[in-house]
Design an enzyme around this catalytic site. Structure first.
Site, PDB file in Angstrom:
ATOM      1  N   HIS A 174     -47.553  20.313 -12.580  1.00 48.98           N
ATOM      2  CA  HIS A 174     -46.362  19.616 -12.306  1.00 48.98           C
ATOM      3  C   HIS A 174     -45.333  21.065 -11.793  1.00 48.98           C
ATOM      4  CE1 HIS A 174     -46.201  20.923 -16.606  1.00 48.98           C
ATOM      5  NE2 HIS A 174     -44.966  21.549 -16.286  1.00 48.98           N
ATOM      6  N   VAL A 200     -47.513  21.230 -20.690  1.00 46.93           N
ATOM      7  CA  VAL A 200     -48.132  19.954 -20.352  1.00 46.93           C
ATOM      8  C   VAL A 200     -49.349  20.362 -19.223  1.00 46.93           C
ATOM      9  CG1 VAL A 200     -48.123  17.539 -19.290  1.00 46.93           C
ATOM     10  CG2 VAL A 200     -46.182  18.395 -20.706  1.00 46.93           C
ATOM     11  N   ASP A 209     -37.009  15.139 -15.897  1.00 49.14           N
ATOM     12  CA  ASP A 209     -37.591  15.771 -17.264  1.00 49.14           C
ATOM     13  C   ASP A 209     -36.747  15.154 -18.451  1.00 49.14           C
ATOM     14  OD1 ASP A 209     -39.007  18.980 -17.623  1.00 49.14           O
ATOM     15  OD2 ASP A 209     -37.627  17.834 -19.433  1.00 49.14           O
TER      16      ASP A 209
HETATM   17  P1  5GP Z   1     -43.841  22.771 -18.754  1.00 50.05           P
HETATM   18  O1  5GP Z   1     -43.400  23.700 -20.150  1.00 50.05           O
HETATM   19  O2  5GP Z   1     -45.369  22.508 -19.331  1.00 50.05           O
HETATM   20  O3  5GP Z   1     -43.780  23.592 -17.606  1.00 50.05           O
HETATM   21  O4  5GP Z   1     -43.041  21.723 -18.628  1.00 50.05           O
HETATM   22  C1  5GP Z   1     -43.247  20.495 -19.331  1.00 50.05           C
HETATM   23  C2  5GP Z   1     -41.933  19.554 -19.159  1.00 50.05           C
HETATM   24  O5  5GP Z   1     -42.205  18.233 -19.639  1.00 50.05           O
HETATM   25  C3  5GP Z   1     -40.871  20.048 -20.104  1.00 50.05           C
HETATM   26  O6  5GP Z   1     -39.566  20.518 -19.510  1.00 50.05           O
HETATM   27  C4  5GP Z   1     -40.605  18.772 -20.969  1.00 50.05           C
HETATM   28  O7  5GP Z   1     -39.306  18.637 -21.420  1.00 50.05           O
HETATM   29  C5  5GP Z   1     -41.339  17.684 -20.379  1.00 50.05           C
HETATM   30  N1  5GP Z   1     -41.735  16.582 -20.902  1.00 50.05           N
HETATM   31  C6  5GP Z   1     -42.582  16.408 -21.902  1.00 50.05           C
HETATM   32  N2  5GP Z   1     -42.950  15.243 -22.445  1.00 50.05           N
HETATM   33  C7  5GP Z   1     -42.134  14.376 -21.678  1.00 50.05           C
HETATM   34  C8  5GP Z   1     -42.302  13.004 -21.399  1.00 50.05           C
HETATM   35  O8  5GP Z   1     -42.801  12.524 -22.150  1.00 50.05           O
HETATM   36  N3  5GP Z   1     -41.404  12.452 -20.367  1.00 50.05           N
HETATM   37  C9  5GP Z   1     -40.852  13.346 -19.685  1.00 50.05           C
HETATM   38  N4  5GP Z   1     -40.082  12.848 -18.569  1.00 50.05           N
HETATM   39  N5  5GP Z   1     -40.841  14.707 -19.634  1.00 50.05           N
HETATM   40  C10 5GP Z   1     -41.509  15.241 -20.557  1.00 50.05           C
END
Ligand code: 5GP
Length: 121
Positions: free
Chosen positions: A105, A101, A34
Site C-alpha cells: 500500500h 499491514v 486511513d
Molecule cells: P503501514 O504501517 O503498514 O505502512 O500502514 C498501515 C496503515 O493501515 C496504518 O496507517 C493504519 O492506520 C491503517 N489501517 C490499519 N487497519 C486499518 C483498517 O481496518 N482500515 C483502514 N482504513 N485503515 C487501516
C-alpha cells in the site's frame, strides 16, 4: 518478506469482508481513507493483486499492474484535489519501516504542509 497472507486486513477490505469508504477503484487499485489519519488528507491505495510490499510488487507484478497502480495513485491525488497544493506518497517496507499491514500500500498524504519526511524521535 514471508509469503502473502490472505487474512491481512487489506485483503479482507478487497474481498468486502471489512468495510471501508471506497474513494477510488479501477482494475488495478482500490483507495480508502486511513483509519487513523495523520494529515487532513490521508488515503491508502492498494493494488488488487496479492503483493506483500513495494519490494514484492515492483519485483513480481506485471508491467500493466505497475503502470496501472501508479496511474491510480495520481488519479486519487487529482480526485482529492491535492495535486496542485502538493502531497506525499510513502510506502513502508518491512520491519525497519514499521510496516504493519503485509499487503502493498502507499499512503497519500496532503491537505496541509506536512513537515519533515521523518520524525527526529
Ligand atoms: P503501514 O504501517 O503498514 O505502512 O500502514 C498501515 C496503515 O493501515 C496504518 O496507517 C493504519 O492506520 C491503517 N489501517 C490499519 N487497519 C486499518 C483498517 O481496518 N482500515 C483502514 N482504513 N485503515 C487501516
Amino acid at each position: 518478506m514471508s509469503a502473502y497472507d490472505k487474512s491481512n486486513v487489506f485483503a479482507r477490505i478487497l474481498r468486502g469482508e471489512i468495510p471501508a469508504k471506497i474513494i477510488y477503484e479501477d482494475d488495478y487499485a482500490l483507495a480508502f481513507p486511513d483509519i487513523a489519519p495523520q494529515a487532513p488528507v490521508h488515503v491508502l491505495i492498494i493494488p488488487k493483486g496479492p503483493y506483500t510490499s513495494f519490494d514484492d510488487f515492483s519485483t513480481s507484478a506485471t508491467d500493466a499492474e505497475i503502470i496501472g497502480f501508479n496511474r491510480a495513485v495520481v488519479a486519487v491525488a487529482h480526485k482529492l484535489g491535492v495535486h496542485e497544493s502538493g502531497y506525499r506518497v510513502l510506502s513502508n517496507v518491512g520491519v525497519h519501516s514499521g510496516q504493519e499491514v503485509p499487503h502493498y500500500h502507499v499512503h497519500l498524504c496532503g491537505g496541509a504542509p506536512l513537515g519533515p519526511l521523518l520524525s527526529k524521535s
